[in-house]
Design a protein around this motif. Structure first.
Motif, PDB file in Angstrom:
ATOM      1  N   PHE A   1      -7.948   6.329  10.206  1.00 27.05           N
ATOM      2  CA  PHE A   1      -8.062   4.888   9.946  1.00 27.05           C
ATOM      3  C   PHE A   1      -6.691   4.338   9.592  1.00 27.05           C
ATOM      4  CE2 PHE A   1      -9.409   7.221   6.102  1.00 27.05           C
ATOM      5  CZ  PHE A   1      -8.494   6.763   5.169  1.00 27.05           C
ATOM      6  N   ILE A   2      -6.649   3.011   9.391  1.00 25.73           N
ATOM      7  CA  ILE A   2      -5.405   2.333   9.007  1.00 25.73           C
ATOM      8  C   ILE A   2      -5.599   1.793   7.595  1.00 25.73           C
ATOM      9  CG2 ILE A   2      -4.024   0.224   9.390  1.00 25.73           C
ATOM     10  CD1 ILE A   2      -5.508   2.257  12.212  1.00 25.73           C
ATOM     11  N   LEU A   3      -4.702   2.141   6.680  1.00 19.97           N
ATOM     12  CA  LEU A   3      -4.713   1.552   5.339  1.00 19.97           C
ATOM     13  C   LEU A   3      -3.810   0.331   5.396  1.00 19.97           C
ATOM     14  CD1 LEU A   3      -4.193   4.244   2.554  1.00 19.97           C
ATOM     15  CD2 LEU A   3      -6.185   2.787   2.876  1.00 19.97           C
ATOM     16  N   PHE A   4      -4.367  -0.825   5.112  1.00 20.83           N
ATOM     17  CA  PHE A   4      -3.587  -2.067   5.196  1.00 20.83           C
ATOM     18  C   PHE A   4      -3.476  -2.678   3.808  1.00 20.83           C
ATOM     19  CE2 PHE A   4      -3.943  -6.799   6.422  1.00 20.83           C
ATOM     20  CZ  PHE A   4      -2.578  -6.980   6.282  1.00 20.83           C
ATOM     21  N   PHE A   5      -2.253  -2.680   3.258  1.00 20.16           N
ATOM     22  CA  PHE A   5      -2.013  -3.231   1.923  1.00 20.16           C
ATOM     23  C   PHE A   5      -1.668  -4.718   2.043  1.00 20.16           C
ATOM     24  CE2 PHE A   5      -1.267   1.317   1.323  1.00 20.16           C
ATOM     25  CZ  PHE A   5      -2.132   1.532   0.270  1.00 20.16           C
ATOM     26  N   GLU A   6      -2.572  -5.551   1.514  1.00 20.06           N
ATOM     27  CA  GLU A   6      -2.383  -7.006   1.606  1.00 20.06           C
ATOM     28  C   GLU A   6      -1.691  -7.523   0.344  1.00 20.06           C
ATOM     29  OE1 GLU A   6      -5.677  -9.091   4.119  1.00 20.06           O
ATOM     30  OE2 GLU A   6      -6.683  -7.933   2.559  1.00 20.06           O
ATOM     31  N   CYS A   7      -0.616  -8.282   0.557  1.00 17.07           N
ATOM     32  CA  CYS A   7       0.154  -8.782  -0.586  1.00 17.07           C
ATOM     33  C   CYS A   7       0.902 -10.035  -0.141  1.00 17.07           C
ATOM     34  CB  CYS A   7       1.133  -7.692  -1.022  1.00 17.07           C
ATOM     35  SG  CYS A   7       1.982  -8.061  -2.566  1.00 17.07           S
ATOM     36  N   SER A   8       0.997 -11.030  -1.034  1.00 13.10           N
ATOM     37  CA  SER A   8       1.631 -12.299  -0.649  1.00 13.10           C
ATOM     38  C   SER A   8       3.132 -12.117  -0.411  1.00 13.10           C
ATOM     39  CB  SER A   8       1.437 -13.345  -1.745  1.00 13.10           C
ATOM     40  OG  SER A   8       2.275 -13.030  -2.853  1.00 13.10           O
ATOM     41  N   ARG A   9       3.666 -12.971   0.422  1.00 12.81           N
ATOM     42  CA  ARG A   9       5.091 -12.904   0.761  1.00 12.81           C
ATOM     43  C   ARG A   9       5.960 -13.056  -0.486  1.00 12.81           C
ATOM     44  NH1 ARG A   9       7.945 -15.455   6.002  1.00 12.81           N
ATOM     45  NH2 ARG A   9      10.086 -14.945   5.469  1.00 12.81           N
ATOM     46  N   ASP A  10       5.569 -13.995  -1.379  1.00  8.95           N
ATOM     47  CA  ASP A  10       6.379 -14.248  -2.583  1.00  8.95           C
ATOM     48  C   ASP A  10       6.469 -13.002  -3.455  1.00  8.95           C
ATOM     49  OD1 ASP A  10       6.825 -16.788  -1.756  1.00  8.95           O
ATOM     50  OD2 ASP A  10       5.433 -17.752  -3.156  1.00  8.95           O
ATOM     51  N   LEU A  11       5.322 -12.361  -3.663  1.00  4.80           N
ATOM     52  CA  LEU A  11       5.303 -11.172  -4.522  1.00  4.80           C
ATOM     53  C   LEU A  11       6.074 -10.024  -3.863  1.00  4.80           C
ATOM     54  CD1 LEU A  11       4.414  -9.814  -7.098  1.00  4.80           C
ATOM     55  CD2 LEU A  11       2.181  -9.362  -6.060  1.00  4.80           C
ATOM     56  N   CYS A  12       5.906  -9.855  -2.563  1.00  7.60           N
ATOM     57  CA  CYS A  12       6.636  -8.797  -1.846  1.00  7.60           C
ATOM     58  C   CYS A  12       8.141  -9.009  -1.941  1.00  7.60           C
ATOM     59  CB  CYS A  12       6.219  -8.770  -0.370  1.00  7.60           C
ATOM     60  SG  CYS A  12       4.606  -8.021  -0.106  1.00  7.60           S
ATOM     61  N   THR A  13       8.563 -10.266  -1.768  1.00  4.43           N
ATOM     62  CA  THR A  13       9.996 -10.593  -1.825  1.00  4.43           C
ATOM     63  C   THR A  13      10.548 -10.260  -3.213  1.00  4.43           C
ATOM     64  OG1 THR A  13       9.678 -12.346  -0.204  1.00  4.43           O
ATOM     65  CG2 THR A  13      11.697 -12.439  -1.492  1.00  4.43           C
ATOM     66  N   GLU A  14       9.795 -10.674  -4.226  1.00  5.81           N
ATOM     67  CA  GLU A  14      10.203 -10.420  -5.617  1.00  5.81           C
ATOM     68  C   GLU A  14      10.356  -8.904  -5.860  1.00  5.81           C
ATOM     69  OE1 GLU A  14       7.783 -10.924  -9.658  1.00  5.81           O
ATOM     70  OE2 GLU A  14       7.690 -12.718  -8.399  1.00  5.81           O
ATOM     71  N   ARG A  15       9.404  -8.130  -5.361  1.00  6.28           N
ATOM     72  CA  ARG A  15       9.456  -6.670  -5.552  1.00  6.28           C
ATOM     73  C   ARG A  15      10.675  -6.062  -4.844  1.00  6.28           C
ATOM     74  NH1 ARG A  15       3.189  -4.992  -4.257  1.00  6.28           N
ATOM     75  NH2 ARG A  15       2.246  -5.670  -6.211  1.00  6.28           N
ATOM     76  N   CYS A  16      10.914  -6.481  -3.583  1.00  4.57           N
ATOM     77  CA  CYS A  16      12.040  -5.900  -2.824  1.00  4.57           C
ATOM     78  C   CYS A  16      13.373  -6.259  -3.463  1.00  4.57           C
ATOM     79  CB  CYS A  16      12.028  -6.388  -1.377  1.00  4.57           C
ATOM     80  SG  CYS A  16      10.731  -5.628  -0.396  1.00  4.57           S
ATOM     81  N   LEU A  17      13.509  -7.513  -3.903  1.00  3.87           N
ATOM     82  CA  LEU A  17      14.778  -7.928  -4.522  1.00  3.87           C
ATOM     83  C   LEU A  17      14.976  -7.193  -5.841  1.00  3.87           C
ATOM     84  CD1 LEU A  17      14.830 -11.755  -3.720  1.00  3.87           C
ATOM     85  CD2 LEU A  17      16.106  -9.923  -2.590  1.00  3.87           C
ATOM     86  N   GLY A  18      13.873  -6.968  -6.574  1.00  2.00           N
ATOM     87  CA  GLY A  18      13.941  -6.201  -7.824  1.00  2.00           C
ATOM     88  C   GLY A  18      14.371  -4.768  -7.557  1.00  2.00           C
ATOM     89  N   ARG A  19      13.834  -4.210  -6.470  1.00  2.00           N
ATOM     90  CA  ARG A  19      14.159  -2.834  -6.076  1.00  2.00           C
ATOM     91  C   ARG A  19      15.641  -2.746  -5.690  1.00  2.00           C
ATOM     92  NH1 ARG A  19      10.346  -0.952  -1.240  1.00  2.00           N
ATOM     93  NH2 ARG A  19      11.793  -2.148   0.027  1.00  2.00           N
TER      94      ARG A  19
END
Length: 199
Positions: A111-129
């Motif tokens: 199967f495919i595991l699809f993690f749904e997350c808003s663009r704003d939150l994803c951006t915040e996480r990547c920039l934090g990383r």
């Protein structure tokens, strides 16, 4: 017995890597990140693909599927295991078609595991990383915008393609990692995938 595969998809920063490390530990899957395999190949002295991979990654573009499939297949063969999480792949139609040509008869897709997350939150996480020194050349705003566009235009149609086949398991990735993993465990339970037996 064919190796069993779970594709793990979601936007940059949706937490795919974090969840894969939890799953690998608990269910004895080997975590293969298409991006990490490409980054390793890029660093490997004398790699015939290194320069091309670097250029594609820096520009938020997708590496030719034959290269990615051959790296994934090699990693599967070298692992000595039979269950694999393939993280961040297939990312576009070319990846999907290339996988079906090269690998569909060599593996069993669960199967495919699809993690749904808003663009704003994803951006915040990547920039934090990136700020925390992730060492990734693409954890910056400019690369992220390109990566998001690639994700929306190229990866979402792949998720829809598998959804029509009834293979997508959607996970809300906006909560804390432990709560996300509780949802993942439910999916694995329903698929009859047992936890690793402690030795």
């Amino acid at each position: 017995m064919l190796p069993e595969v779970v594709f793990v998809l979601g936007a940059p920063g949706a937490g795919k890597g974090t969840q894969c490390s939890f799953i690998a530990k608990e269910y004895d899957f080997v975590h293969l990140s298409a991006g990490d395999l490409l980054r390793e190949e890029r660093q490997r002295p004398g790699s015939e693909y290194g320069e091309m991979i670097e250029e594609k990654i820096r520009n938020g573009q997708i590496v030719p599927v034959e290269v990615t499939c051959s790296l994934i297949h090699k990693a599967m063969m070298n692992s000595g295991k039979s269950r694999f999480l393939i993280d961040g792949f297939p990312r576009n139609k070319d990846n999907l078609e290339g996988w079906e040509r090269a690998m569909s008869d060599k593996t069993k897709l669960l199967f495919i595991l699809f993690f749904e997350c808003s663009r704003d939150l994803c951006t915040e996480r990547c920039l934090g990383r990136g700020a925390a020194g992730s060492g990734r050349s693409d954890d910056n705003l400019e690369s992220l915008q390109k990566r998001f566009n690639t994700y929306l235009h190229d990866t979402m149609p792949i998720i829809k393609h598998y959804d029509r086949k009834g293979l997508v398991r959607k996970i809300n990735a906006e909560v804390c990692p432990e709560d996300v993993f509780d949802c993942v465990k439910k999916v694995f339970r329903e698929a009859g995938l047992e936890k690793r037996i402690a030795n």
